[in-house]
Scaffold this active site. Structure first.
Site, PDB file in Angstrom:
ATOM      1  N   ASP A 190      -3.953  11.876   1.859  1.00 47.55           N
ATOM      2  CA  ASP A 190      -4.603  11.541   0.376  1.00 47.55           C
ATOM      3  C   ASP A 190      -5.574   9.828   0.467  1.00 47.55           C
ATOM      4  O   ASP A 190      -5.873  10.444  -0.314  1.00 47.55           O
ATOM      5  CB  ASP A 190      -3.545  11.545  -0.706  1.00 47.55           C
ATOM      6  CG  ASP A 190      -3.738  11.754  -2.165  1.00 47.55           C
ATOM      7  OD1 ASP A 190      -4.983  11.892  -2.417  1.00 47.55           O
ATOM      8  OD2 ASP A 190      -3.426  10.241  -2.673  1.00 47.55           O
ATOM      9  N   HIS A 243      -7.230  10.837  -2.707  1.00 53.12           N
ATOM     10  CA  HIS A 243      -6.039   8.814  -3.090  1.00 53.12           C
ATOM     11  C   HIS A 243      -5.885   9.423  -4.965  1.00 53.12           C
ATOM     12  O   HIS A 243      -5.841   8.457  -5.865  1.00 53.12           O
ATOM     13  CB  HIS A 243      -7.204   7.749  -3.122  1.00 53.12           C
ATOM     14  CG  HIS A 243      -6.064   7.064  -3.259  1.00 53.12           C
ATOM     15  ND1 HIS A 243      -5.729   6.030  -2.440  1.00 53.12           N
ATOM     16  CD2 HIS A 243      -4.500   6.521  -3.932  1.00 53.12           C
ATOM     17  CE1 HIS A 243      -5.181   5.046  -2.782  1.00 53.12           C
ATOM     18  NE2 HIS A 243      -4.292   5.644  -3.554  1.00 53.12           N
ATOM     19  N   ILE A 244      -5.317  11.168  -4.945  1.00 51.52           N
ATOM     20  CA  ILE A 244      -4.777  11.310  -6.117  1.00 51.52           C
ATOM     21  C   ILE A 244      -3.577  11.819  -6.160  1.00 51.52           C
ATOM     22  O   ILE A 244      -3.359  11.891  -7.915  1.00 51.52           O
ATOM     23  CB  ILE A 244      -5.756  12.729  -6.667  1.00 51.52           C
ATOM     24  CG1 ILE A 244      -5.627  13.844  -5.568  1.00 51.52           C
ATOM     25  CG2 ILE A 244      -7.639  12.043  -6.763  1.00 51.52           C
ATOM     26  CD1 ILE A 244      -5.812  15.132  -5.794  1.00 51.52           C
ATOM     27  N   GLY A 245      -2.974  11.097  -5.349  1.00 47.41           N
ATOM     28  CA  GLY A 245      -1.485  11.616  -5.761  1.00 47.41           C
ATOM     29  C   GLY A 245      -0.748  10.915  -7.061  1.00 47.41           C
ATOM     30  O   GLY A 245      -0.122  11.658  -7.722  1.00 47.41           O
ATOM     31  N   GLY A 246      -1.067   9.670  -6.883  1.00 41.70           N
ATOM     32  CA  GLY A 246      -0.797   9.337  -8.394  1.00 41.70           C
ATOM     33  C   GLY A 246      -1.684   9.744 -10.070  1.00 41.70           C
ATOM     34  O   GLY A 246      -1.207   8.737 -10.630  1.00 41.70           O
ATOM     35  N   GLU A 277     -11.749   3.590   1.840  1.00 37.22           N
ATOM     36  CA  GLU A 277     -12.116   4.237   0.747  1.00 37.22           C
ATOM     37  C   GLU A 277     -13.028   3.562   0.054  1.00 37.22           C
ATOM     38  O   GLU A 277     -13.316   2.714  -0.109  1.00 37.22           O
ATOM     39  CB  GLU A 277     -10.691   4.871  -0.211  1.00 37.22           C
ATOM     40  CG  GLU A 277      -9.380   5.075   0.236  1.00 37.22           C
ATOM     41  CD  GLU A 277      -8.122   5.630  -0.689  1.00 37.22           C
ATOM     42  OE1 GLU A 277      -8.639   4.762  -1.533  1.00 37.22           O
ATOM     43  OE2 GLU A 277      -7.022   5.279   0.364  1.00 37.22           O
ATOM     44  N   ILE A 279       8.892   6.524  -4.372  1.00 36.13           N
ATOM     45  CA  ILE A 279       8.080   7.921  -4.026  1.00 36.13           C
ATOM     46  C   ILE A 279       9.310   8.783  -3.247  1.00 36.13           C
ATOM     47  O   ILE A 279       9.263   9.829  -2.890  1.00 36.13           O
ATOM     48  CB  ILE A 279       6.672   7.871  -3.596  1.00 36.13           C
ATOM     49  CG1 ILE A 279       6.245   7.248  -4.298  1.00 36.13           C
ATOM     50  CG2 ILE A 279       6.181   9.263  -2.892  1.00 36.13           C
ATOM     51  CD1 ILE A 279       4.798   6.849  -4.351  1.00 36.13           C
TER      52      ILE A 279
HETATM   53  P1  NAI Z   1       8.465   1.044  -2.448  1.00 37.93           P
HETATM   54  O1  NAI Z   1       8.213  -0.354  -2.265  1.00 37.93           O
HETATM   55  O2  NAI Z   1       9.315   1.414  -3.432  1.00 37.93           O
HETATM   56  O3  NAI Z   1       8.592   2.041  -1.016  1.00 37.93           O
HETATM   57  C1  NAI Z   1       8.453   1.666   0.801  1.00 37.93           C
HETATM   58  C2  NAI Z   1       9.637   1.813   1.184  1.00 37.93           C
HETATM   59  O4  NAI Z   1       9.075   1.666   2.642  1.00 37.93           O
HETATM   60  C3  NAI Z   1      10.697   0.624   0.631  1.00 37.93           C
HETATM   61  O5  NAI Z   1      11.563   1.238   1.143  1.00 37.93           O
HETATM   62  C4  NAI Z   1      10.290   0.076   2.447  1.00 37.93           C
HETATM   63  O6  NAI Z   1      11.778  -0.481   2.687  1.00 37.93           O
HETATM   64  C5  NAI Z   1       9.584   1.366   3.050  1.00 37.93           C
HETATM   65  N1  NAI Z   1       9.532   0.996   4.550  1.00 37.93           N
HETATM   66  C6  NAI Z   1       8.517  -0.130   4.724  1.00 37.93           C
HETATM   67  N2  NAI Z   1       7.788  -0.326   5.808  1.00 37.93           N
HETATM   68  C7  NAI Z   1       8.239   0.897   6.647  1.00 37.93           C
HETATM   69  C8  NAI Z   1       8.052   1.148   7.717  1.00 37.93           C
HETATM   70  N3  NAI Z   1       7.838   0.712   9.215  1.00 37.93           N
HETATM   71  N4  NAI Z   1       9.474   2.595   7.936  1.00 37.93           N
HETATM   72  C9  NAI Z   1      10.300   2.494   7.994  1.00 37.93           C
HETATM   73  N5  NAI Z   1      10.366   2.090   6.436  1.00 37.93           N
HETATM   74  C10 NAI Z   1       8.990   1.199   5.761  1.00 37.93           C
HETATM   75  O7  NAI Z   1       6.563   2.528  -2.685  1.00 37.93           O
HETATM   76  P2  NAI Z   1       6.259   2.709  -3.004  1.00 37.93           P
HETATM   77  O8  NAI Z   1       6.373   2.611  -4.422  1.00 37.93           O
HETATM   78  O9  NAI Z   1       7.727   4.479  -2.359  1.00 37.93           O
HETATM   79  O10 NAI Z   1       5.211   4.008  -2.747  1.00 37.93           O
HETATM   80  C11 NAI Z   1       5.520   4.198  -1.273  1.00 37.93           C
HETATM   81  C12 NAI Z   1       3.520   3.739  -0.784  1.00 37.93           C
HETATM   82  O11 NAI Z   1       2.855   5.209  -1.597  1.00 37.93           O
HETATM   83  C13 NAI Z   1       2.552   2.779  -0.897  1.00 37.93           C
HETATM   84  O12 NAI Z   1       2.821   2.443   0.330  1.00 37.93           O
HETATM   85  C14 NAI Z   1       1.800   2.851  -2.210  1.00 37.93           C
HETATM   86  O13 NAI Z   1       0.690   2.317  -1.979  1.00 37.93           O
HETATM   87  C15 NAI Z   1       2.014   4.351  -1.715  1.00 37.93           C
HETATM   88  N6  NAI Z   1       1.430   5.119  -3.237  1.00 37.93           N
HETATM   89  C16 NAI Z   1       0.226   6.576  -2.951  1.00 37.93           C
HETATM   90  C17 NAI Z   1      -0.299   6.456  -4.214  1.00 37.93           C
HETATM   91  C18 NAI Z   1      -1.375   7.713  -4.242  1.00 37.93           C
HETATM   92  O14 NAI Z   1      -2.577   8.132  -5.334  1.00 37.93           O
HETATM   93  N7  NAI Z   1      -1.252   8.236  -3.159  1.00 37.93           N
HETATM   94  C19 NAI Z   1       0.388   6.081  -5.660  1.00 37.93           C
HETATM   95  C20 NAI Z   1       1.161   5.810  -5.753  1.00 37.93           C
HETATM   96  C21 NAI Z   1       1.609   5.042  -4.094  1.00 37.93           C
END
Ligand code: NAI
Length: 629
Positions: free
Chosen positions: A483, A512-515, A488, A381
């Site tokens: 979000d 929590h509607i980001g996705g 929750e 993301i």
């Molecule tokens: P991802 O796993 O591809 O990326 C996460 C990144 O954060 C990784 O590169 C990791 O190295 C880095 N990271 C972890 N801890 C860190 C820290 N303390 N400092 C700096 N970098 C750090 O995950 P993705 O797919 O990009 O998702 C990101 C977040 O968004 C997740 O927590 C996921 O659960 C959430 N999410 C929320 C949604 C929503 O509806 N709001 C929908 C989809 C994902």
């Protein structure tokens, strides 16, 4: 032992269509009364199929209304070729090796049956059907002398064939069971693969859900090791219909439930399930897994897999798949929108308007162009946000604990502190590892610029909400969008949801509607089944959350043996010594391990002693073993 002969019907058996109806639709396409006539034709065809009144006169009426041309029949052939029943397409080998004993007897017409059946090695002399009468390129009638144009014609033709053995009739017209009752065939099988409900209308009839099943129960050679209809899929939590369609198309039996299940309900439902699909609300516990003897894969139709006891799934050789990128774009679009809304104070102005206040001032309202965006967590993301934000003129900085390749002109910074001091907008996109609890607290807000915009769409526990509130009160944070929340609700439409951020007009709160977009749901429902079907068909584990990842080539003329074992030294050597004991020619072998399991794929040439399988299964570290084709 008596030889076996196989007689197939054409419509809804070889092809998933009613050909006369298809032909009528083609012929009447440009007719001004098309709707009315197509309806009439539907009733006519039903009457023909049910042998109501005289099929001869019904057919005359049909031709009178439709008047199909040569071109219409050609068009029908090309349509029917695209509608050949999936399990027939899979099992061409059966048709080739049994061509001497396979017949097609149908009250459909040879003019379009023959070209469709061409690729199934069926002798022209083994195809029995009606024939049209043509006059200057138009159908004007049919061969009335052909027994297939009259009631009981099929039975007469089959009887006349005088096949010297046991005759199996596979048809989709219940009237054909008369052939079994009258002793003309040994058995009638009612073919239901092409009936949408897949339900058996009469309990006393033997129904077959696919050709695979027919070949399996009759011990005939088939292209796959196990009939796909015996693979049961259970989809919970209202997973998008696309997933249901895809699994059905593959030939699996699919059950769907709109809600999530608790442990007890799950234990009851999961017993004979091979593939389970869930979203975030169904918890997969050890106890549930222990009751799922046939489970080979779980699809998490979401991003997170915290709701699944992954370690235990691995111990039990159950592969888990999720959809890590399917909603990435949706989250990013929401964040982009929120940055603009917050920069322009849109929500505050909108609230004022609802109260009747006209505040047109530009004070504190800014463009995003040229502003600095700081992204914490540059994963799927974060990195996509970087691209979109930059294309809108923002200057992008990011911090990630892993070494990440900057996209476009984004600049990597070495610490979270450096990032927070530099940027006008902070957006958090880290994953949910426990160490990220309260990653953004009082100290971090303290480091941010005055008037910063803060966005969290990652995980609720990553941000200390009280600290955010304090900094909103002091004006340090100009506006925020949140979000995700530390707690929750379990159910949708909960009415008493509380957050300490309630009441701030400069805070955008979303549940929590980001996705949560239709595109993302559809994309998840396409992505996850594809990975699971690939795993079932080839053993490929690409994008599995808990299995070692192996991408496997397609296999020709060999068997593929899949062995999942506890990862201790010497297992591969033990397996290979069994292969060499049986003189097996190994065509290819692939091994990958993780800290818990070893995953070995061995492709062996066609012939092998069945005891080999028993011996490999008895290797003590074996968790699961399966033979593909
Ligand atoms: P991802 O796993 O591809 O990326 C996460 C990144 O954060 C990784 O590169 C990791 O190295 C880095 N990271 C972890 N801890 C860190 C820290 N303390 N400092 C700096 N970098 C750090 O995950 P993705 O797919 O990009 O998702 C990101 C977040 O968004 C997740 O927590 C996921 O659960 C959430 N999410 C929320 C949604 C929503 O509806 N709001 C929908 C989809 C994902």
């Amino acid at each position: 032992m008596a030889e076996k002969f196989f007689i197939f019907d054409f419509d809804r058996v070889f092809v998933n269509a009613d050909s006369l109806y298809e032909l009528a639709k083609i012929s009447l396409k440009k007719h001004p009364d098309r709707r009315k006539l197509t309806k009439e034709i539907k009733n006519l065809i039903n009457a023909i199929r049910q042998y109501q009144s005289d099929p001869n006169s019904l057919l005359i009426e049909y031709i009178d209304i439709t008047k199909p041309s040569r071109g219409d029949v050609d068009m029908l052939v090309s349509r029917l070729k695209k509608q050949i029943t999936s399990s027939f397409l899979r099992n061409k080998e059966f048709f080739e090796s049994f061509s001497e004993r396979i017949y097609v007897v149908s009250d459909s017409f040879r003019e379009y049956m023959e070209p469709v059946l061409e690729e199934f090695y069926i002798h022209e002399t083994h195809i029995f059907g009606n024939k049209f009468v043509w006059e200057s390129g138009k159908i004007t009638g049919f061969d009335k002398g052909n027994p297939l144009s009259s009631k009981d014609g099929k039975l007469l033709v089959i009887k006349d064939l005088q096949l010297p053995g046991n005759v199996y009739l596979i048809g989709a017209n219940l009237n054909d069971r008369e052939a079994e009752k009258g002793g003309i065939v040994k058995k009638f099988f009612f073919f239901i693969e092409n009936f949408p409900s897949g339900k058996l209308p009469v309990a006393t009839i033997t129904s077959i859900p696919s050709l695979d099943e027919f070949l399996f129960v009759n011990k005939l050679p088939m292209s796959i090791s196990y009939p796909k209809n015996r693979i049961k899929v259970l989809l919970l939590e209202g997973i998008h219909r696309q997933a249901y369609e895809r699994f059905r198309e593959e030939g699996y039996s699919v059950e769907v439930t709109q809600s999530s299940l608790n442990e007890e309900e799950l234990i009851e439902r999961i017993k004979d399930v091979s593939i389970l699909g869930i979203r975030s609300r169904t918890h997969i516990t050890q106890k549930a897994i222990d009751n799922a003897q046939k489970l080979i894969a779980i699809g998490a139709f979401c991003i997170g897999t915290n709701q699944i006891d992954l370690d235990y799934c691995t111990d039990r050789g159950i592969a888990v798949f999720n959809a890590p990128f399917s909603n990435t774009r949706s989250v990013v679009e929401l964040v982009v929108g929120e940055i603009i809304m917050l920069m322009r104070n849109v929500f505050e102005k909108s609230s004022k308007m609802h109260r009747g206040i006209w505040d047109k001032s530009a004070k504190g309202c800014r463009e995003i162009r040229g502003k600095k965006l700081g992204i914490i967590g540059y994963g799927n993301i974060g990195s996509q946000l970087s691209v979109l934000a930059e294309s809108m003129g923002m200057e992008v900085y990011f911090y990630d604990i892993q070494d990440k390749l900057p996209l476009g002109n984004a600049k990597k910074v070495d610490s979270i502190e450096e990032l927070l001091k530099k940027v006008d907008v902070v957006s958090v996109h880290v994953d949910g590892r426990p160490a990220n609890r309260n990653l953004i607290s009082e100290r971090e807000f303290g480091l941010m610029k005055k008037g910063v915009i803060f966005i969290n769409t990652s995980r609720g526990f990553v941000v200390d909400i009280d600290a955010l509130r304090k900094n909103l009160d002091s004006g340090k944070v100009k506006g925020a969008a949140v979000d995700v929340f530390p707690e929750e609700p379990k159910r949708n439409y909960e009415e008493n949801f509380y957050t300490a951020l309630r009441g701030y007009e400069n805070v955008i709160l979303t549940p929590h509607i980001g996705g949560s977009t239709e595109e993302a749901q559809r994309s998840i429902a396409e992505f996850v089944p594809e990975k699971i079907i690939n795993y079932v068909n080839t053993g490929s584990t690409i994008s599995s959350v808990n299995f070692p990842e192996l991408a496997l080539p397609e296999l020709n003329d060999a068997h593929r043996l899949i062995h999942i074992h506890r990862n201790v030294p010497g297992v591969l050597a033990r397996i290979n010594s069994i292969f060499s004991k049986y003189n097996i020619n190994i065509v290819g072998q692939y091994l990958k391990t993780n800290e818990k399991i070893g995953y070995v794929i061995t492709d062996v040439s066609r012939e092998y002693d069945k005891n080999l399988i028993k011996e490999i299964k008895s290797v003590p570290e074996t968790i699961k073993f399966r033979v593909l084709y």
